[in-house]
Design an enzyme around this catalytic site. Structure first.
Site, PDB file in Angstrom:
ATOM      1  N   TRP A 271       0.833  -1.205   0.000  1.00 24.08           N
ATOM      2  CA  TRP A 271       0.000   0.000   0.000  1.00 24.08           C
ATOM      3  C   TRP A 271       0.866   1.253   0.000  1.00 24.08           C
ATOM      4  O   TRP A 271       0.507   2.270  -0.593  1.00 24.08           O
ATOM      5  CB  TRP A 271      -0.916   0.005   1.227  1.00 24.08           C
ATOM      6  CG  TRP A 271      -1.784   1.226   1.337  1.00 24.08           C
ATOM      7  CD1 TRP A 271      -3.005   1.416   0.767  1.00 24.08           C
ATOM      8  CD2 TRP A 271      -1.487   2.430   2.070  1.00 24.08           C
ATOM      9  NE1 TRP A 271      -3.501   2.655   1.094  1.00 24.08           N
ATOM     10  CE2 TRP A 271      -2.589   3.304   1.890  1.00 24.08           C
ATOM     11  CE3 TRP A 271      -0.423   2.862   2.851  1.00 24.08           C
ATOM     12  CZ2 TRP A 271      -2.643   4.563   2.473  1.00 24.08           C
ATOM     13  CZ3 TRP A 271      -0.473   4.117   3.421  1.00 24.08           C
ATOM     14  CH2 TRP A 271      -1.562   4.953   3.237  1.00 24.08           C
ATOM     15  N   HIS A 272       2.022   1.172   0.644  1.00 19.87           N
ATOM     16  CA  HIS A 272       2.877   2.357   0.762  1.00 19.87           C
ATOM     17  C   HIS A 272       3.574   2.724  -0.535  1.00 19.87           C
ATOM     18  O   HIS A 272       4.029   3.860  -0.681  1.00 19.87           O
ATOM     19  CB  HIS A 272       3.922   2.144   1.873  1.00 19.87           C
ATOM     20  CG  HIS A 272       3.368   2.327   3.245  1.00 19.87           C
ATOM     21  ND1 HIS A 272       2.701   1.337   3.923  1.00 19.87           N
ATOM     22  CD2 HIS A 272       3.367   3.410   4.072  1.00 19.87           C
ATOM     23  CE1 HIS A 272       2.321   1.787   5.111  1.00 19.87           C
ATOM     24  NE2 HIS A 272       2.710   3.043   5.221  1.00 19.87           N
ATOM     25  N   GLY A 273       3.680   1.802  -1.458  1.00 21.03           N
ATOM     26  CA  GLY A 273       4.338   2.160  -2.714  1.00 21.03           C
ATOM     27  C   GLY A 273       4.600   0.975  -3.612  1.00 21.03           C
ATOM     28  O   GLY A 273       4.645  -0.175  -3.158  1.00 21.03           O
ATOM     29  N   PHE A 419       2.909   8.124  -1.434  1.00 21.67           N
ATOM     30  CA  PHE A 419       2.164   7.009  -0.895  1.00 21.67           C
ATOM     31  C   PHE A 419       0.668   7.152  -1.097  1.00 21.67           C
ATOM     32  O   PHE A 419      -0.078   6.247  -0.840  1.00 21.67           O
ATOM     33  CB  PHE A 419       2.481   6.823   0.593  1.00 21.67           C
ATOM     34  CG  PHE A 419       3.948   6.711   0.879  1.00 21.67           C
ATOM     35  CD1 PHE A 419       4.756   5.919   0.079  1.00 21.67           C
ATOM     36  CD2 PHE A 419       4.534   7.417   1.904  1.00 21.67           C
ATOM     37  CE1 PHE A 419       6.117   5.821   0.318  1.00 21.67           C
ATOM     38  CE2 PHE A 419       5.896   7.331   2.149  1.00 21.67           C
ATOM     39  CZ  PHE A 419       6.678   6.536   1.352  1.00 21.67           C
TER      40      PHE A 419
END
Length: 419
Positions: A271-273, A419
């Site tokens: 989800w962060h990248g 993000f």
């Protein structure tokens, strides 16, 4: 990219109404599944299409798929998760479907927390959308929150980021230089993100909204489990309620619980990248949480507090090393090149020592500000006569210093933009 957000708003607004009006459980589920597929499809295309095609070409070079390169819409990860929480809650009958598309559109596009969180669930603000009441006390509290959040960002996060950059780029800086650099980055990412969350909550207060707290002094944790109860609380809550529990949580035996944890943490990282280091970072914390769940948490509870605290900080700070080295800063090769610097190469170089000496006071300030000490002092002082006037003066001074820093300093990275 505003049109993309409007499309998501319309699709999920209609989906919510259809789920609420449909009697058949199967039809409700079908509508929910279609809306989730669309939401994740949009997020997946804009955030992960390039990452997927690039890795397919590495795995299957004969396919020669053209790499897809599209701009990342600001805030898409945050508003997609918010939208999904709405349709899922309507399906579960945890909230009523919103009949006003203006109110629903306001929830999705609400500017204070749109681009950097916290992730606000619809059921936490549904009443506020239509029955909000502004008052001076709430507005003044919002101003204070916003100014303190701004100070975290520009007076603490930015200098810590500059220190990390200097020490990271110092060749042969020594083990101590490398560790202080990573600690500086740990402070940068905390004050950057918690600062933005505080600013979002402050702006919300000014408009009559109450958003839930997103950080609760995570660096005082005595276990990784406790850390993730205190760090990015809204994201942890979302994954627990909308992924971990639907997967079965801890209700289907130990083996299934461990698999569920690994799935959740791999996706939390992703989800962060769109980079393998984020997947690795998620699995890293997932494995640590599994080890604590199996036996280590019981051991930590019996140890002196300072021992469990040191254990937690070591693995948290090392985790931020994995987090930092995304593809745009060298990727896994740069990560593997940096890790040996944490454990070998001399104690500290003269160049690194000179850089650190110039930032000693800031490091001490960051240490203090990451604990509840200031809040405890504030709660005691507010009972004294004349405190209100002193507080106003202090807030104005902090605002002036923060504004001067923004104007005068060209170094102003927005870590959570990607993000």
């Amino acid at each position: 990219m505003v049109l993309l957000m409007l499309i998501s708003i319309v699709i999920n607004y209609i989906a919510g109404l259809m789920i609420a009006k449909t009697e058949s459980k199967n039809h409700k589920k079908l509508i929910l599944i279609l809306s989730v597929i669309i939401d994740l499809g949009i997020l997946g295309f804009f955030k992960y299409a390039g990452f997927i095609t690039e890795n397919l070409n590495v795995a299957l070079p004969f396919m020669n798929i053209p790499k897809i390169s599209v701009p990342l819409p600001i805030g898409i990860s945050f508003y997609t998760f918010q939208i999904m929480s709405y349709t899922i809650d309507v399906y579960r009958e945890d909230t009523k479907a919103q009949k006003s598309i203006v109110a629903f559109g306001t929830y999705v596009s609400l500017f204070p927390q749109l681009i950097a969180g916290p992730i606000v669930r619809y059921r936490d603000v549904d009443i506020q959308l239509e029955n909000r009441r502004e008052n001076i006390e709430q507005f003044s509290h919002g101003v204070r929150l916003f100014v303190l959040g701004l100070a975290k960002k520009v007076l603490l996060a930015n200098p810590m980021g500059a220190l990390w950059d200097s020490l990271r780029e110092t060749q042969n800086g020594g083990v101590l230089g490398a560790w202080i650099g990573v600690i500086a980055f740990s402070f940068q990412i905390y004050f950057d993100f918690s600062g933005y969350s505080d600013m979002a909550r402050g702006l919300g207060n000014m408009l009559g909204f109450e958003f839930l707290e997103n950080f609760n002094y995570p660096y005082i944790s005595k276990s990784i489990t406790e850390f993730w109860r205190r760090w990015h609380i809204s994201l942890g809550t979302w994954f627990r309620e909308y992924l971990y529990i639907p997967l079965g949580g801890n209700r289907r035996g130990k083996a299934r619980t461990l698999i569920n944890l690994l799935i959740v943490w791999m996706l939390t990282g992703l989800w962060h990248g769109a980079s393998w280091n984020f997947v690795l970072w998620g699995l890293y914390f997932g494995i640590l949480l599994i080890i604590e769940k199996l036996f280590l948490l019981k051991v930590l509870n019996k140890l002196p507090s300072f021992v469990s605290h040191i254990y937690s900080l070591f693995f948290i700070v090392f985790g931020w090393v994995i987090f930092y080295f995304a593809d745009d800063v060298g990727g896994l090769s740069a990560l593997l090149g940096f890790i040996p610097r944490l454990f070998s190469g001399g104690f500290i170089s003269a160049d690194a020592l000179a850089v650190i000496k110039g930032s000693i006071l800031l490091l001490v300030a960051a240490c203090v500000a990451s604990t509840p000490i200031i809040r405890k002092i504030y709660m005691k002082l507010r009972e004294r006569k004349g405190f209100v006037v002193a507080e106003v003066i202090a807030i104005v001074l902090i605002l002036v210093l923060s504004t001067a820093s923004v104007v005068g300093d060209s170094y102003n990275p927005f870590l959570y933009f990607k993000f």
